[in-house]
Design an enzyme around this catalytic site. Structure first.
Site, short mmCIF file in Angstrom:
data_model
loop_
_atom_site.label_atom_id
_atom_site.label_comp_id
_atom_site.label_asym_id
_atom_site.label_seq_id
_atom_site.Cartn_x
_atom_site.Cartn_y
_atom_site.Cartn_z
N LYS A 39 0.84 -1.21 0.00
CA LYS A 39 0.00 0.00 0.00
C LYS A 39 0.88 1.26 0.00
O LYS A 39 2.06 1.19 0.32
CB LYS A 39 -0.91 -0.02 1.23
N TYR A 261 12.65 31.27 3.46
CA TYR A 261 11.48 32.03 3.92
C TYR A 261 11.63 32.48 5.37
O TYR A 261 12.06 31.71 6.23
CB TYR A 261 10.22 31.17 3.78
C1 LIG Z 1 -0.31 -1.23 6.99
C2 LIG Z 1 -0.67 -2.47 7.69
C3 LIG Z 1 0.31 -3.41 8.03
C4 LIG Z 1 1.79 -3.19 7.82
O1 LIG Z 1 2.35 -2.70 9.01
P1 LIG Z 1 3.92 -2.62 9.24
O2 LIG Z 1 4.02 -2.24 10.65
O3 LIG Z 1 4.47 -1.61 8.31
O4 LIG Z 1 4.47 -3.98 8.98
C5 LIG Z 1 -0.10 -4.59 8.60
N1 LIG Z 1 -1.40 -4.84 8.86
C6 LIG Z 1 -2.37 -3.93 8.57
C7 LIG Z 1 -3.78 -4.26 8.89
C8 LIG Z 1 -2.04 -2.72 8.00
O5 LIG Z 1 -2.99 -1.82 7.73
#
Ligand SMILES: *Cc1c(COP(=O)(O)O)cnc(C)c1O
Length: 365
Positions: A39, A261
């Site tokens: 993701k 800035y």
């Molecule tokens: C994003 C997500 C993960 C990944 O988590 P990490 O700590 O980066 O390994 C795992 N499970 C769910 C449900 C998530 O939304």
């Protein structure tokens, strides 16, 4: 490899390092399968590039947040099935069922809708029950799980493929995490049959906790070289992303000259300043302004002066010789770890890494 000579800022992605990180987890948990989380542009690494690199690695699912990310996994030609991690709202479910993607189930109403869609398309909806053992974000409460499971037994178009939960404080609250694990174990034990998949631990838990009823782990940060928990295994993880940018201009500014800035930095003497072609529009967070943030240029650290702007930062190179416009600076990577940037920006590592914007080309090695 792509020619980077005209890039102002780019991210070099090391897919071998990613596979190595995967192998570290596989060695520690040899009986677990893995969901690779891709993701949010695979945590800034580029969704298609990462999904293609891992498609042949016997990954059970690619974890995504949205149906458009799932479609990108499919359109990249990957065979690994997308798993939509969060709850899916009604209009998304049609596409999920038609594509055979995996989705989370939190309630009997959702189940009824999936069953209707399954009937409509002559398919099964492949679902994993999410149990809320304490995250407070989604899922069925443990006390409502038996009723949900009973309800599913009347819905022929639902294939209950798994059960899972998510830990809320695995890196910070060990006793609460153990309570979540116990609650999860009880939930799994209460099921009338063993399901193909049971998953609870993600990066903050895989090295430090064991949940006996599980057979899959969900890997986000660890895959990308960052473990949020202290562990002897952390040293084995390899950096997967190095963010580079280039010097665009070199100047010597006189004493008492404001930089960037609002002049939050004013030179205290003649100062050699390099302008670098990266800013918050690329994902170099504005919060890094005046925090002691630094870049790594020609073997030396150079402090960022004044505020981060949208497309550029200024760094102090007074101590250096022989720098030229076009020289490459490491903005984040082995010499400037994301942990360091995270601390300075008062945020969390995933926030740093997912901020790298679409303007930054990803180059894969
Ligand atoms: C994003 C997500 C993960 C990944 O988590 P990490 O700590 O980066 O390994 C795992 N499970 C769910 C449900 C998530 O939304």
């Amino acid at each position: 490899m792509q020619d980077t000579s005209l890039y102002r800022a780019w991210a070099l992605i090391d897919t071998d390092a990613m596979k190595h990180n995967l192998s570290v987890v596989r060695r520690i948990l040899p009986n677990h399968q893995q969901m690779a989380i891709v993701k949010a542009e695979a945590y800034g690494h580029g969704l298609e590039g990462v999904a293609r690199a891992l498609d042949d690695c016997d990954i059970a699912f690619f974890g995504v947040a949205t149906i458009s990310e799932a479609a990108r996994v499919r359109d990249a030609g990957c065979r690994t099935c997308p798993f939509i991690l969060g709850p899916s709202f009604p209009a998304e479910r049609d596409i999920i069922v038609q594509n055979g993607w995996r989705a989370a189930l939190s309630s009997p109403d959702e189940a009824d809708h999936y069953n209707t869609l399954g009937q409509l398309y002559g398919k099964q909806a492949h679902l994993h029950i999410n149990v809320d053992t304490g995250m407070g974000r989604a899922g069925v409460l443990p006390q409502d799980l038996p009723a949900l499971v009973e309800h599913l037994s009347h819905l022929p178009h639902i294939h209950l493929e798994g059960i899972y939960s998510h830990l809320s404080a695995a890196a910070d609250d060990i006793s609460f995490t153990h309570r979540q694990i116990n609650s999860y174990e009880q939930a799994v034990a209460s099921l009338p049959a063993t399901l193909p998949y049971s998953h609870l631990c993600s990066s903050s838990a895989v090295f430090n906790y064991r949940a006996p009823s599980t057979n899959m782990v969900r890997l986000g940060r660890i895959l990308y070289g960052y473990s949020p928990m202290p562990s002897p295994y952390n040293r084995e993880l390899r950096n997967t992303l190095t963010l580079y940018s280039r010097v665009t201009l070199l100047r010597t500014l006189p004493e008492n000259h404001g930089i960037s800035y609002n002049h939050t930095y004013i030179t205290t003497g003649p100062t050699k300043v390099a302008t670098i072609g990266i800013g918050f529009g690329d994902g170099y967070l504005h919060y890094l302004s005046n925090t002691g943030a630094r870049v790594y240029l020609n073997g030396s650290y150079c402090p960022v002066l004044g505020r981060v702007t949208m497309d550029q930062i200024m760094v102090d190179v007074s101590h250096m010789h022989g720098i030229q416009p076009g020289d490459v600076a490491e903005i984040m990577g082995p010499n400037v770890p994301w942990q360091e940037i995270t601390t300075r920006a008062h945020t969390i590592p995933s926030n740093v890494i997912t901020s790298i914007s679409s303007r930054v080309p990803r180059v894969y090695i």
